[in-house]
Design a protein around this motif. Structure first.
Motif, PDB file in Angstrom:
ATOM      1  N   SER A 132      -7.665  94.833 -49.481  1.00  0.00           N
ATOM      2  CA  SER A 132      -8.378  93.559 -49.387  1.00  0.00           C
ATOM      3  C   SER A 132      -9.791  93.839 -48.871  1.00  0.00           C
ATOM      4  O   SER A 132     -10.033  94.857 -48.213  1.00  0.00           O
ATOM      5  CB  SER A 132      -7.642  92.602 -48.454  1.00  0.00           C
ATOM      6  N   PHE A 164      -5.240  94.006 -45.501  1.00  0.00           N
ATOM      7  CA  PHE A 164      -4.070  93.935 -46.371  1.00  0.00           C
ATOM      8  C   PHE A 164      -4.168  94.996 -47.467  1.00  0.00           C
ATOM      9  O   PHE A 164      -5.266  95.435 -47.840  1.00  0.00           O
ATOM     10  CB  PHE A 164      -3.955  92.549 -47.027  1.00  0.00           C
ATOM     11  N   ALA A 194      -2.560  95.287 -51.336  1.00  0.00           N
ATOM     12  CA  ALA A 194      -1.710  94.849 -52.441  1.00  0.00           C
ATOM     13  C   ALA A 194      -1.171  96.087 -53.138  1.00  0.00           C
ATOM     14  O   ALA A 194      -1.795  97.150 -53.118  1.00  0.00           O
ATOM     15  CB  ALA A 194      -2.508  93.992 -53.415  1.00  0.00           C
ATOM     16  N   GLU A 204       2.017  92.194 -51.301  1.00  0.00           N
ATOM     17  CA  GLU A 204       0.916  92.321 -50.360  1.00  0.00           C
ATOM     18  C   GLU A 204       1.474  92.728 -49.005  1.00  0.00           C
ATOM     19  O   GLU A 204       2.409  92.109 -48.488  1.00  0.00           O
ATOM     20  CB  GLU A 204       0.125  91.014 -50.238  1.00  0.00           C
ATOM     21  N   ASN A 247       0.795  93.408 -44.985  1.00  0.00           N
ATOM     22  CA  ASN A 247      -0.040  93.086 -43.836  1.00  0.00           C
ATOM     23  C   ASN A 247      -0.079  94.301 -42.915  1.00  0.00           C
ATOM     24  O   ASN A 247       0.934  94.685 -42.330  1.00  0.00           O
ATOM     25  CB  ASN A 247       0.533  91.869 -43.099  1.00  0.00           C
ATOM     26  N   SER A 299       5.617  92.867 -45.626  1.00  0.00           N
ATOM     27  CA  SER A 299       5.189  92.728 -47.012  1.00  0.00           C
ATOM     28  C   SER A 299       5.728  91.425 -47.579  1.00  0.00           C
ATOM     29  O   SER A 299       6.813  90.977 -47.206  1.00  0.00           O
ATOM     30  CB  SER A 299       5.683  93.902 -47.860  1.00  0.00           C
ATOM     31  N   VAL A 337       3.803  88.265 -54.017  1.00  0.00           N
ATOM     32  CA  VAL A 337       2.749  87.380 -54.489  1.00  0.00           C
ATOM     33  C   VAL A 337       3.083  86.822 -55.865  1.00  0.00           C
ATOM     34  O   VAL A 337       2.903  85.631 -56.130  1.00  0.00           O
ATOM     35  CB  VAL A 337       1.394  88.121 -54.536  1.00  0.00           C
ATOM     36  N   TYR A 393      -8.669  93.297 -55.525  1.00  0.00           N
ATOM     37  CA  TYR A 393      -8.971  91.992 -54.930  1.00  0.00           C
ATOM     38  C   TYR A 393     -10.330  91.496 -55.424  1.00  0.00           C
ATOM     39  O   TYR A 393     -11.253  92.282 -55.658  1.00  0.00           O
ATOM     40  CB  TYR A 393      -9.037  92.103 -53.409  1.00  0.00           C
ATOM     41  N   LEU A 432      -6.409  87.975 -56.986  1.00  0.00           N
ATOM     42  CA  LEU A 432      -6.035  89.342 -57.304  1.00  0.00           C
ATOM     43  C   LEU A 432      -6.161  89.539 -58.810  1.00  0.00           C
ATOM     44  O   LEU A 432      -5.705  88.702 -59.600  1.00  0.00           O
ATOM     45  CB  LEU A 432      -4.598  89.634 -56.857  1.00  0.00           C
ATOM     46  N   ARG A 477      -4.379  84.481 -54.942  1.00  0.00           N
ATOM     47  CA  ARG A 477      -3.663  85.285 -53.943  1.00  0.00           C
ATOM     48  C   ARG A 477      -2.589  84.472 -53.237  1.00  0.00           C
ATOM     49  O   ARG A 477      -1.538  85.004 -52.872  1.00  0.00           O
ATOM     50  CB  ARG A 477      -4.689  85.814 -52.939  1.00  0.00           C
TER      51      ARG A 477
END
Length: 697
Positions: free
Chosen positions: A91, A96, A98, A111, A113, A119, A122, A134, A141, A159
């Motif tokens: 990100s 983050f 993805a 995604e 964190n 996770s 999405v 991103y 995304l 997202r």
């Protein structure tokens, strides 16, 4: 041209094919408690993504996401097993990651964190997920959705959830790699049709593309764009060499890194100071100012599930060892440490776990000599069918080596893989995800050496290669100790290849050896000259070929004398009742007669002393074996074609393929007696890989 990675995620069709039936189960010998294992990996990195602050690189290693310091060092694992995770993307704020999560049932855009370690899902997609990015403001995304070799397109999705939108659409085109401008109003991408790919800039509001390159003899791929918009990068492939190119402020492109083929993938530091390239599953840092490069060494301590020692006694079995035609009744096979230690009649040594095989036949595990292993979980279905070893004659090399390592280590359940890596073809080939192009014989030594260094077990020549290039590859392969098979017969004849030292052929493509030039497919377009015949790739041309004729007789005698094996893949050429609607009455009759002639050729090959290798090219190995029997090949020789012959061709007959002391305990237990009825090979009771019962019905 050198291509982007193989399609590694699942389409809905692939997921259906790879799902393991409920009748199959992992045995307690696999799930038994034991010490946890750790494997330290210093190779295996793919899909690099440099962090926004330029200090870390996110990568995928054997289906899990890791962070590697840009300066090198210990890698930190972010995701765990149970799926196959790849294509990480940062990100804009660096909080983050993805990534694409591939499961047995499909693909999910995830995604992670980094602060909490959690996770979330999405978006689920029907198809495979490729590269992800991103939006610079973080609200969307972008991703590549892949539904096949020639169908890979760019999409975007909110997202936080919402309807995704497709950006590129063209049928039979692929956009495997892309990068966004700082304002995300323009996309820099590779795009191409079945052959190579060129570079484009496309405005997202007008969807108007600007072509940047037009290079028929090479391909551009793996693009990157710095966040300040000043530097664009890509990889250009030509004659088996990958060159990383950089262009700053619209100036002339310059080469900043080059090496032989290694399925390279790029990521650029957001500030444009350096780039990271994954090359042969190793990481390198390219200093864009100085034009120098250096390795990024890493150590990834991969935690692995516990597994048993591979000790087992199989008792009361009818045993066909594969050494000769004989069967041992009421026999015992003892295994320790995954290796066969004794084959005898009588009670087993005390202390071994016992598997009672009364009324069943124990035979060497099956070998699929033509299995393109392109998906991480397809091994479960192969094992369920008794296939314990596979020869993969064409795959993107980094993906293939990762699948090979994952199966070997037990990250996922699957057969032992012996891989050729990429198809070695000329420019303009037909399999853009899995080939490497070479047109100059002088480039052959470096390419072959690079493939060997990356771990291939064999090589495969493809049909657009000119004879002089094929000879150069074969000569270097002999020096490197690599066996070579070939799907050829368009520009290089089988006889030319045999005389140059090839060890095997895939399919039965004898056009150039026996047909007049005006009837030979020339490989002029992606239909493989379908205007000449309805199934030009397959059997239609056999309508004009006499399998009992003197030309083929001479070729088969030469193959037998030189020890050249044949992997016919008969079943993929056979039409069924459902195919009648696809063809005219005349074409269907022509193709059906062509198949009959191919089957007669396979029988004649066996009678001439040519070693048969049973392979499927995606069809059923049981059907392939049964087709040989229907063609007139004795059952015991068909079983050899699906077991020991594959080991012999690879030079691994001391490792597997027979039931003898010292061999790996790769064993198949079936109900019935396949030596009397080849269809009994379908009746799988248990599959034993390296002494561990991995499938039990």
């Amino acid at each position: 041209m050198i291509r982007r990675p193989v399609l590694r995620a699942f389409s809905a069709l692939a997921a259906a094919l790879l799902a393991v039936p409920a009748t199959a189960q992992q045995n307690a010998f696999v799930a038994a408690a034991g010490p946890a294992r750790t494997e330290v990996l210093e190779r295996g990195a793919m899909d690099p993504a440099v962090s926004p602050d330029g200090t870390q690189v996110a990568v995928s290693i054997l289906g899990t996401i890791w962070l590697v310091p840009v300066a090198g060092g210990d890698a930190v694992q972010l995701t765990t097993g149970g799926a196959w995770d790849e294509h990480p993307a940062w990100s804009p704020d660096g909080q983050f990651l993805a990534y694409a999560r591939n499961t047995r049932n499909g693909s999910v855009l995830m995604e992670h964190n980094l602060a909490t370690g959690a996770s979330r899902s999405v978006l689920e997609v029907e198809g495979g997920l490729g590269q992800i990015a991103y939006h610079p403001r973080g609200g969307e995304l972008f991703y590549v959705l892949m539904r096949g070799q020639y169908d890979a397109h760019l999409w975007r999705a909110p997202r936080g959830g919402g309807e995704p939108r497709q950006i590129t659409h063209a049928e039979n085109w692929h956009e495997w790699s892309f990068a966004l401008s700082p304002a995300a109003d323009t996309v820099f991408m590779e795009s191409g049709r079945y052959g190579g790919a060129d570079l484009y800039l496309m405005a997202l509001d007008s969807m108007r593309p600007t072509r940047l390159t037009e290079t028929p003899a090479r391909g551009e791929f793996s693009v990157a764009w710095s966040r300040d918009g000043r530097t664009r990068m890509w990889v250009a492939g030509q004659n088996g060499t990958d060159t990383v190119m950089a262009q700053t402020d619209g100036g002339a492109p310059r080469a900043v890194y080059a090496s032989p083929y290694g399925q390279k993938q790029l990521s650029i530091d957001p500030a444009g100071r350096f780039a990271v390239v994954a090359d042969g599953r190793r990481l390198h840092r390219i200093d864009l100012g100085a034009g120098t490069s250096a390795p990024i060494p890493f150590r990834a301590a991969l935690r692995l599930p516990a597994r048993t020692e591979g000790d087992l006694a199989i008792v009361h079995a009818r045993v066909w060892t594969g050494v000769d035609d004989r069967v041992m009744e009421d026999a015992t096979v003892e295994v320790r440490g995954g290796r066969i230690v004794r084959v005898h009649r009588g009670a087993p040594e005390a202390g071994l776990p016992v598997l009672d095989a009364a009324g069943k036949t124990l035979m060497p595990g099956l070998v699929d000599n033509h299995a393109h292993y392109w998906f991480p979980f397809q091994g479960e279905r192969l094992l369920e069918r008794g296939i314990i070893n596979v020869r993969d004659p064409g795959a993107a090399i980094s993906s293939s080596m990762s699948f090979k390592d994952a199966n070997r280590l037990g990250v996922v359940l699957g057969p032992t893989i012996y891989t050729a890596g990429p198809l070695i073809d000329a420019s303009g080939g037909y399999h853009p995800m899995v080939d490497v192009a070479i047109d100059d014989p002088a480039a052959a030594p470096a390419l072959v050496q690079a493939l060997k260094e990356q771990g291939v077990d064999l090589l495969k020549l493809y049909f657009l290669l000119d004879p002089d290039v094929a000879r150069a590859v074969l000569a270097e392969a002999e020096r490197q100790g690599l066996p070579v098979t070939g799907h050829i017969g368009v520009r290089t004849s089988l006889r030319e290849a045999v005389e140059a030292g090839i060890e095997g052929f895939s399919h039965v493509r004898v056009w150039r050896d026996v047909l007049p030039l005006h009837m030979q497919p020339q490989g002029e377009n992606e239909t493989l000259d379908r205007e000449r015949a309805p199934l030009a790739r397959m059997q239609a041309d056999w309508s004009a070929i006499d399998p009992e004729g003197p030309e083929l007789g001479g070729l088969l005698r030469l193959m037998a004398a030189r020890g050249v094996a044949l992997d016919p893949t008969l079943v993929v050429h056979r039409l069924g009742e459902r195919d009648r609607s696809r063809f005219s009455l005349e074409d269907f009759a022509t193709a059906t007669e062509g198949y009959r002639r191919m089957a007669r050729f396979v029988r004649r090959a066996h009678e001439s002393g040519v070693m048969l290798l049973a392979g499927t090219d995606g069809a059923s190995l049981n059907e392939e074996m049964e087709a040989y029997v229907e063609a007139g090949v004795p059952v015991v020789d068909v079983l050899r074609a699906a077991t020991v012959n594959g080991a012999r061709w690879l030079g691994r007959e001391d490792e597997f393929g027979t039931i003898q002391p010292g061999r790996r305990a790769d064993l198949l237990l079936v109900d019935g007696d396949p030596l009397k009825n080849i269809r009994d090979a379908r009746n799988v009771s248990a599959v034993i890989k390296e002494g561990r019962v991995v499938i039990r019905k």
